[in-house]
Write a protein that holds these residues in place. Structure first.
Motif, short mmCIF file in Angstrom:
data_model
loop_
_atom_site.label_atom_id
_atom_site.label_comp_id
_atom_site.label_asym_id
_atom_site.label_seq_id
_atom_site.Cartn_x
_atom_site.Cartn_y
_atom_site.Cartn_z
N GLY A 253 0.80 -1.22 0.00
CA GLY A 253 0.00 0.00 0.00
C GLY A 253 0.83 1.26 0.00
N TYR B 34 -5.89 1.80 -3.24
CA TYR B 34 -6.17 0.73 -2.29
C TYR B 34 -6.17 -0.64 -2.97
CZ TYR B 34 -7.68 4.78 0.37
OH TYR B 34 -7.72 6.00 1.00
N ILE C 44 -3.08 -3.95 -0.24
CA ILE C 44 -2.99 -3.43 1.12
C ILE C 44 -2.48 -4.52 2.07
CG2 ILE C 44 -4.24 -2.39 3.05
CD1 ILE C 44 -6.29 -1.36 1.10
#
Length: 295
Positions: free
Chosen positions: A21, A43, A46
């Motif tokens: 991320g 996103y 992550i």
């Protein structure tokens, strides 16, 4: 940057955002133009370490529209060894406080709700070193595009017949280190993920008889409803053998352990799809698991 169409930049950013991320967050701080173009990839991949990050991510994604929270790759490691990643703001003392003050039920609910948020877009998921009990061999919610699933940790098998085809596109399954071993382990996997191509499981997941029936080596001696054959799509089955008997174990335990290992070695010689791997009786460290996931 103006010389290249935004669509091309968007593709480039998508290929770049495959780490924990960090890249997505860094791109959002470059300029307003880059922030806008890279928004769909921010996103995409992550890594969540500990209940504090889990709750923060859940709150963040909950505030976004479904289109803006397309998470494709997710690594979750709750509680265990999170102090390894503690910095100036999140040191070992803070981690200990989270460990002591966070209820496992609340953390488990947050994890479940987070997975429900991202399940429509999730392609690869790894849940590592968590003490949160899941209620089935895999997960009891639908993941329509998930293709790779790695689960480390315990579960309680309360439903012997989970809903069919929760994972219609799941191809690779790696299950490691769990305590409770259901009698219908393979049946549950085949039921919810009928198109698996690669399966990596501990030896204790099934008996030598069960795996021979599942591979079609033996004909079942009980009702066919109680045993399932693995699908024709299966290309590789990795069986993680129990650690070799120790000199500290009892004589009877050593004999049983060696007998089981020999049985599985014989089975592997009858089916080229089987690969035997030495088991690890210790947990894989979070750092190592995270590095494997990123690579």
């Amino acid at each position: 940057m103006d010389a290249i169409p935004p669509e091309i930049w968007s593709e480039i950013f998508s290929f770049a955002c495959t780490d924990d991320g960090s890249t997505g967050r860094a791109l959002s701080r470059v300029s307003r133009a880059v922030q806008i173009i890279s928004k769909s990839s921010k996103y995409q991949s992550i890594c969540v370490l500990g209940p504090n990050q889990l709750l923060k991510l859940f709150g963040l994604l909950s505030a976004l529209s479904p289109r803006a929270r397309k998470v494709k790759y997710l690594f979750v490691a709750c509680l265990d060894e999170c102090a390894e990643f503690g910095g100036a703001d999140h040191g070992a003392q803070t981690i200990r406080q989270f460990y002591l003050n966070t209820e496992m039920n609340a953390t488990g609910q947050a994890l479940e709700q987070l997975l429900q948020l991202v399940s429509p877009s999730l392609v690869a998921l790894q849940i590592h070193r968590t003490k949160i009990y899941r209620q089935s061999v895999l997960l009891d919610m639908e993941f329509p595009v998930l293709s790779e699933l790695t689960l480390h940790g315990p579960f309680k098998s309360t439903d012997p017949r989970p809903p069919e085809c929760l994972f219609p596109n799941l191809r690779r399954i790696h299950i490691h280190h769990f305590v409770h071993h259901p009698t219908q382990f393979l049946q549950q996997i085949v039921r919810v993920a009928p198109k698996i191509t690669h399966l990596h499981v501990p030896q204790r997941s099934f008996s030598a008889y069960d795996i021979q029936v599942a591979l079609g080596i033996l004909q079942p001696i009980v009702s066919s409803s109680e045993l399932s054959q693995l699908p024709d799509s299966l290309q590789q089955l990795v069986i993680e053998l129990e650690p070799a008997p120790s000199s500290l174990d009892s004589w009877a335990s050593n004999i049983r352990g060696e007998q089981h290992r020999r049985k599985f070695h014989k089975i592997s010689q009858r089916d080229a799809r089987i690969r035997l791997a030495d088991g690890r009786d210790d947990w894989i460290p979070v750092v190592e698991a995270k590095e494997r996931w990123i690579s």
